[in-house]
Design an enzyme around this catalytic site. Structure first.
Site, short mmCIF file in Angstrom:
data_model
loop_
_atom_site.label_atom_id
_atom_site.label_comp_id
_atom_site.label_asym_id
_atom_site.label_seq_id
_atom_site.Cartn_x
_atom_site.Cartn_y
_atom_site.Cartn_z
N GLY A 7 0.41 -2.87 4.32
CA GLY A 7 1.08 -3.18 5.63
C GLY A 7 1.36 -1.87 6.48
O GLY A 7 0.63 -1.59 7.30
N GLU A 64 -2.03 -5.34 -1.17
CA GLU A 64 -1.42 -6.03 0.00
C GLU A 64 -0.92 -4.91 1.10
O GLU A 64 0.44 -4.94 1.22
CB GLU A 64 -0.36 -6.96 -0.43
CG GLU A 64 -0.63 -7.84 -1.38
CD GLU A 64 0.42 -8.56 -2.07
OE1 GLU A 64 1.70 -8.19 -1.72
OE2 GLU A 64 0.32 -9.49 -2.83
N CYS A 72 25.54 -1.76 22.45
CA CYS A 72 27.10 -1.44 22.26
C CYS A 72 27.27 -1.24 20.75
O CYS A 72 27.93 -2.35 19.99
CB CYS A 72 27.75 -2.49 22.98
SG CYS A 72 27.55 -2.54 24.59
N GLY A 115 0.81 -1.08 0.13
CA GLY A 115 -0.11 -0.05 -0.12
C GLY A 115 0.78 1.31 0.04
O GLY A 115 2.17 1.28 -0.48
N1 LLP Z 1 3.62 -7.17 -0.64
C1 LLP Z 1 4.85 -7.39 -0.62
C2 LLP Z 1 5.03 -8.46 -1.75
C3 LLP Z 1 5.86 -6.93 0.00
O1 LLP Z 1 7.12 -7.27 -0.24
C4 LLP Z 1 5.67 -5.94 1.10
C5 LLP Z 1 6.50 -5.40 1.79
C6 LLP Z 1 4.14 -5.49 1.20
C7 LLP Z 1 3.43 -6.03 0.49
C8 LLP Z 1 3.84 -4.59 2.08
O2 LLP Z 1 4.21 -3.37 1.77
P1 LLP Z 1 3.48 -1.84 2.50
O3 LLP Z 1 2.23 -1.56 2.41
O4 LLP Z 1 4.08 -2.32 4.10
O5 LLP Z 1 4.58 -0.79 1.97
N2 LLP Z 1 11.21 -3.17 6.87
C9 LLP Z 1 10.79 -2.11 5.93
C10 LLP Z 1 9.88 -2.37 4.99
C11 LLP Z 1 10.13 -3.63 4.32
C12 LLP Z 1 8.91 -3.86 3.13
C13 LLP Z 1 8.81 -5.16 2.53
N3 LLP Z 1 7.87 -5.41 1.78
C14 LLP Z 1 10.95 -0.83 6.83
O6 LLP Z 1 10.90 -0.96 7.93
O7 LLP Z 1 10.70 0.34 6.21
#
Ligand code: LLP
Length: 410
Positions: free
Chosen positions: A275, A273, A341, A238
């Protein structure tokens, strides 16, 4: 606003955060159930009567209580591992509304997914198609798949979370896709049902997503001409969210309206999708100031949360607003650092803060997504508790880890 001051005290909806911090201790993650549901419903409502599926990306925050909340609202789920599948099923998620993404699905994970009756595999290589076909054949089942294509579109985001360029490990080059769909006809136990793509995360200017959607829609038209019964398009994650004052996050309604126009014409079911935009601004990490320190050139605010609790600043130089739970006067420019650390252990650098002192409680905001899920036990630090606020009530939805938890299995 989910986190706002009422008479100088920071609240999450109807709950005073200081009450939670004093009863649960710090560091501790706090999430607003109302904010999570509101964001999910914004996606769902914006699609209107267009056939759609909002699959919450479990990787952003996989706490069971949050998954349960979303499952009850009717959400689908985007998973990337057997562990996430296990969690979604435990939370009562509908298997038919699950899409399984990821470049490295193991045979065991594929088997569990097929046995559970998930909706769609978003496949990322021809090798993976062969394994799914073999496992499905062994189980006497047919698996529906979408190929995740790489549209070679540049999402203007941090390089670690950009995924749609030709040299990224994700997806299949869009120009190779027609041939692979063609060869996939030979697999007896697979059915091509859609095309998926995901170009990156924390995207604030969504025009690259529209560009990717147009490329995928053209591909789908060609596949349909070749006789493939493609019925759905999955456009991945998203929107990004506002982390800083002044960040301009577009509204979910506008974003979806722009996608809708394109997909409606094609008569497809659309999957998305999200998150971060569901849980990110619905959560904060509460922490306590331990010490103030000064070097010849800098002030440091040493807190009891660290990079093991929230790694985003260290890993992506991410900005998270930090506000005291009780407003205080004065100001201070300081690095906000944890006990780990490593010089990289900071939650903010050269940040202007109110004049805090040891014992003060702080909220590190916008920490609901990719916060707890990326926490570790580095420096043998137990992972923090998680709390869900439901209006004026709240409950611990994951207990703080104990030292015994640290050595379990050793
Ligand atoms: N679908 C797929 C295939 C993905 O790889 C991801 C995120 C999403 C959906 C969800 O995307 P969103 O709506 O959250 O942008 N750890 C990183 C973010 C890694 C995202 C990985 N993939 C951070 O803390 O910014």
């Amino acid at each position: 606003m989910t986190f706002r001051y009422q008479n100088d005290n920071l609240f999450c909806d109807g709950t005073d955060l200081a009450t939670i911090a004093s009863s649960v201790g710090t560091p501790c993650y706090v999430y607003s159930a109302d904010a999570i549901l509101e964001a999910w419903r914004a996606y769902d409502a914006a699609f209107g009567d267009l056939s759609h599926l909002v699959c919450y990306a479990v990787k952003a925050n996989s706490n069971l209580a949050i998954l349960k909340l979303l499952a009850e609202a009717g959400s689908g789920f985007d998973i990337v591992s057997g562990g996430e599948l296990f969690r979604v099923l435990k939370a009562g998620g509908d298997p038919k509304k699950i899409v399984f993404s990821g470049v490295g699905k193991t045979e065991g994970e594929i088997e569990l997914a097929l046995q559970s009756g998930i909706g769609t595999f978003n496949c990322e290589s021809e090798g993976e198609l062969a394994v799914i076909d073999a496992v499905a054949g062994r189980l006497g089942l047919t698996a529906e798949f979408s190929l995740r294509v790489n549209p070679d579109v540049n999402a203007d985001t941090h390089p670690y979370i950009s995924t749609g360029l030709r040299d990224h490990k994700f997806g299949i080059d869009i120009t190779d896709a027609p041939a692979i769909y063609g060869r996939a006809r030979a697999f007896q136990n697979l059915r091509a049902a859609g095309v998926s793509c995901h170009i990156g995360s924390q995207i604030l200017d969504y025009s690259p997503i529209l560009e990717a959607a147009d490329k995928v829609l053209t591909l789908i038209e060609n596949l349909q001409k070749d006789g493939h019964a493609i019925r759905h398009i999955d456009l991945g994650g998203g929107l990004g969210i506002a982390y800083k004052d002044g960040d301009d996050a577009p509204s979910i309604a506008t974003f979806i309206a722009d996608l809708r126009g394109r997909v409606e014409r094609a008569g497809l079911t659309i999957t998305i999708e999200p998150g971060r935009s569901i849980v990110g601004n619905a959560g904060a990490l509460l922490t306590k100031v331990l010490y103030l320190k000064q070097s010849p050139s800098k002030h440091f605010v040493v807190i009891d949360a660290a990079m093991n609790d929230l790694i985003r600043p260290a890993l992506y130089k991410a900005h998270h607003n930090i506000r005291p739970l009780k407003t205080t006067g004065g100001s201070l420019v300081a690095d906000v650092v944890g006990p780990v650390c490593e010089t990289g252990d900071f939650l903010a650098r050269d940040r202007e803060l109110p004049a805090v002192k040891p014992g003060d409680l702080l909220a590190v905001e916008s920490a609901g997504a990719y916060g707890f899920v990326q926490a570790s036990n580095y420096n043998s630090r137990p992972r923090p508790a998680e709390v869900l606020v439901e209006g004026e009530t709240w409950r611990v939805v994951r207990a703080r880890e104990t030292w015994e938890d640290l050595i379990r299995g050793e």
